[in-house]
Design a protein around this motif. Structure first.
Motif, PDB file in Angstrom:
ATOM      1  N   ASP A 298       2.128   6.337   6.540  1.00 29.39           N
ATOM      2  CA  ASP A 298       2.933   6.589   5.345  1.00 29.39           C
ATOM      3  C   ASP A 298       2.440   5.629   4.266  1.00 29.39           C
ATOM      4  N   PRO A 299       1.687   6.126   3.291  1.00 28.54           N
ATOM      5  CA  PRO A 299       1.049   5.209   2.336  1.00 28.54           C
ATOM      6  C   PRO A 299       2.037   4.372   1.537  1.00 28.54           C
ATOM      7  N   ALA A 305       4.919  -2.811   2.458  1.00 30.17           N
ATOM      8  CA  ALA A 305       4.729  -3.921   3.397  1.00 30.17           C
ATOM      9  C   ALA A 305       3.612  -4.866   2.950  1.00 30.17           C
ATOM     10  N   GLY A 306       3.012  -4.588   1.803  1.00 30.59           N
ATOM     11  CA  GLY A 306       1.964  -5.471   1.279  1.00 30.59           C
ATOM     12  C   GLY A 306       0.565  -5.127   1.732  1.00 30.59           C
ATOM     13  N   GLY A 307       0.395  -3.961   2.365  1.00 26.10           N
ATOM     14  CA  GLY A 307      -0.929  -3.566   2.828  1.00 26.10           C
ATOM     15  C   GLY A 307      -1.637  -2.631   1.868  1.00 26.10           C
ATOM     16  N   ALA A 308      -2.862  -2.244   2.246  1.00 26.96           N
ATOM     17  CA  ALA A 308      -3.664  -1.294   1.468  1.00 26.96           C
ATOM     18  C   ALA A 308      -3.721   0.029   2.231  1.00 26.96           C
ATOM     19  N   PRO A 309      -3.092   1.079   1.733  1.00 27.99           N
ATOM     20  CA  PRO A 309      -3.100   2.357   2.456  1.00 27.99           C
ATOM     21  C   PRO A 309      -4.489   2.977   2.509  1.00 27.99           C
ATOM     22  N   ARG A 310      -4.746   3.716   3.585  1.00 26.92           N
ATOM     23  CA  ARG A 310      -6.047   4.381   3.720  1.00 26.92           C
ATOM     24  C   ARG A 310      -6.148   5.602   2.813  1.00 26.92           C
ATOM     25  N   LEU A 311      -5.028   6.254   2.553  1.00 30.46           N
ATOM     26  CA  LEU A 311      -4.994   7.503   1.770  1.00 30.46           C
ATOM     27  C   LEU A 311      -5.967   8.522   2.366  1.00 30.46           C
ATOM     28  N   SER A 312      -5.917   8.670   3.682  1.00 30.30           N
ATOM     29  CA  SER A 312      -6.923   9.474   4.392  1.00 30.30           C
ATOM     30  C   SER A 312      -6.996  10.910   3.904  1.00 30.30           C
ATOM     31  N   GLU A 313      -5.836  11.535   3.700  1.00 29.04           N
ATOM     32  CA  GLU A 313      -5.832  12.938   3.279  1.00 29.04           C
ATOM     33  C   GLU A 313      -6.416  13.096   1.884  1.00 29.04           C
TER      34      GLU A 313
END
Length: 498
Positions: A298-299, A305-313
């Motif tokens: 879930d991006p 949470a302070g992370g970098a989403p992959r945005l895979s789709e």
């Protein structure tokens, strides 16, 4: 399209889930852009080169899996057709003498890979279109052995609903009339005939739009002065035939959808942009998914949470829309960044020519992106698009439109206006004087000689035909000589015909 995908059949639920994930990815990207969470420690460049394999008779060698195993280097990967490989050069700084080091490393790597290809009776060829390809090489059985290629092939043809049509009229050979091609294919392998160089440049989010717009302005000039794709299925067609071929080879639209104005998946675009978000939003709005694979991320939660989403789709979808200048979102070591991927250039003819083309693009793009009055405020988007097709069709003989000048041949435009700007742009990027003068000197001499890989191919084939050879024999003879000169490494403007 570098991502692996499953070979299963996709359902309506898969597609709906994919749409929802892409929308959440867009929301996450918008938040990241607003909060400026992207890394930009230094200006980095990257490079990908697609390669052909040929046997000693200059015919396509369908042996990429065996060659890849022999090379045993993670920089090399499979490509769509079994006669293709790709080398991915690790990113590095643009500043200083990095380009000079890259040239030496690239030469050494390609020489090594070529020696390993010899173990299975193959040779590496850097050329935009392999002139010895024939219709039989577009049979589906020659797809590379990866599930994603078979799935992409099936999805495109399912969307299209009928066989692929290759139709184009060429720019006339010296002393002859224009040649025409009408051919049909039942696989997407004509796309594999198109071997390109892809230039990557990491940019700041706030400057992405100006760099992308500048790249669009330069596309027609790039293909005109670097054309290297003269022959397809035995016909002399455009100087950079790769441009129309790639568009036709990945077209999911039957004629009725074309007539309705449905956008093609190989796309120049339709407007200047103000943010990278514009391009990803267009992707989601206009193009149905071809490979609706989803993951469990879930991006928005990752961001919170302070992370970098992959945005895979979003990234996978972007990989199935082949813009000539593509936006790239990527995450390296947990840190996100943005790149412009320039896709208009053909492979070859030599490593030195490739580096010269890269230096010209990076320098001119930087200069245009830094102007107080942007060029794209003085030029319609349609004029930039028309320049791409005119430059691809006619090469150095094109007439391109440029604000403040009007209609001008590409060599004259480069020598009078763009080459000085490229020098300034590379200086601004901190590129060493030695590298700047070496590579832009090649561009200057190429424009003075008005000699591209494509013009050399066409003149050489015409000469061999005048000596009594058939077209097939002339193409094989030309390619053999081309590869000798490619290995010698001197830039194409120095190549003699005869």
């Amino acid at each position: 399209m570098g991502s692996e995908v499953s070979s299963r059949t996709f359902t309506r639920d898969d597609r709906q889930r994919y749409r929802e994930k892409m929308q959440r990815s867009l929301d996450a990207l918008a938040t990241m852009l607003a909060e400026d969470t992207f890394s930009f420690p230094r200006r980095q460049m990257g490079l990908e080169i697609e390669l052909n394999l040929v046997d000693d008779a200059m015919r396509p060698a369908m042996a990429n899996s065996e060659v890849l195993e022999k090379i045993d280097d993670p920089s090399y990967t499979l490509e769509l057709g079994q006669q293709n490989l790709e080398i991915n050069v690790p990113p590095r700084e643009l500043a200083g003498g990095e380009m000079l080091g890259l040239e030496e490393e690239l030469r050494a790597s390609l020489d090594y890979a070529d020696s390993k290809a010899h173990d299975v009776g193959a040779n590496l060829a850097m050329i935009g279109l392999l002139p010895t390809l024939r219709e039989r090489h577009f049979d589906r059985r020659w797809l590379s052995e990866s599930p994603r290629y078979a799935l992409l092939n099936d999805t495109i043809f399912a969307a299209r609903g009928e066989e692929m049509v290759l139709r184009m009229e060429g720019s006339a050979m010296p002393g002859k009339g224009p040649e025409k091609l009408l051919s049909y294919a039942e696989s997407i392998l004509p796309e594999a005939a198109c071997t390109s160089v892809q230039l990557h440049l990491q940019v700041e989010p706030t400057h992405f739009a100006s760099h992308w717009n500048a790249a669009q302005c330069l596309a027609g000039v790039q293909v005109a002065i670097a054309a290297n794709s003269a022959f397809l299925l035995g016909k002399a067609l455009w100087h950079e035939t790769r441009i129309p071929l790639f568009e036709q080879a990945t077209d999911t639209r039957p004629d009725e959808l074309k007539n309705q104005g449905v956008r093609p998946r190989v796309w120049f675009g339709e407007r200047w942009i103000t943010s990278i978000f514009d391009l990803f939003e267009e992707n989601v709005r206009y193009f149905p998914s071809l490979l609706p694979e989803t993951d469990d991320e879930d991006p928005l939660e990752v961001l919170e949470a302070g992370g970098a989403p992959r945005l895979s789709e979003l990234r996978l979808h972007n990989g199935t829309i082949w813009r000539w200048n593509r936006p790239v979102y990527d995450v390296v070591d947990g840190v996100p960044h943005l790149r412009v991927e320039n896709r208009v250039l053909p492979a070859g003819p030599t490593v030195l020519d490739t580096m010269a083309n890269a230096a010209f693009f990076y320098g001119a793009q930087r200069a245009l992106a830094s102007q107080e009055r942007p060029l794209w405020t003085q030029m319609s988007f349609q004029a930039a698009e028309e320049n791409l097709y005119t430059g691809a069709r006619h090469g150095m003989n094109a007439q391109l439109y440029w604000p403040g000048i009007g209609w001008i041949p590409p060599d004259e435009l480069v020598l009078r206006r763009l080459l000085p700007m490229a020098h300034d742009g590379l200086r601004d990027c901190g590129v060493s004087d030695e590298a700047r003068e070496r590579y832009l000197g090649v561009i200057e001499q190429r424009c003075l000689a008005r000699r591209t890989g494509s013009s050399w191919q066409r003149e050489t084939v015409a000469l061999l035909e005048d000596r009594g050879l058939s077209r097939d024999a002339a193409l094989s003879g030309m390619l053999k000589r081309y590869m000798e000169l490619m290995h010698a490494g001197e830039p194409v403007h120095t190549w003699h015909v005869g």
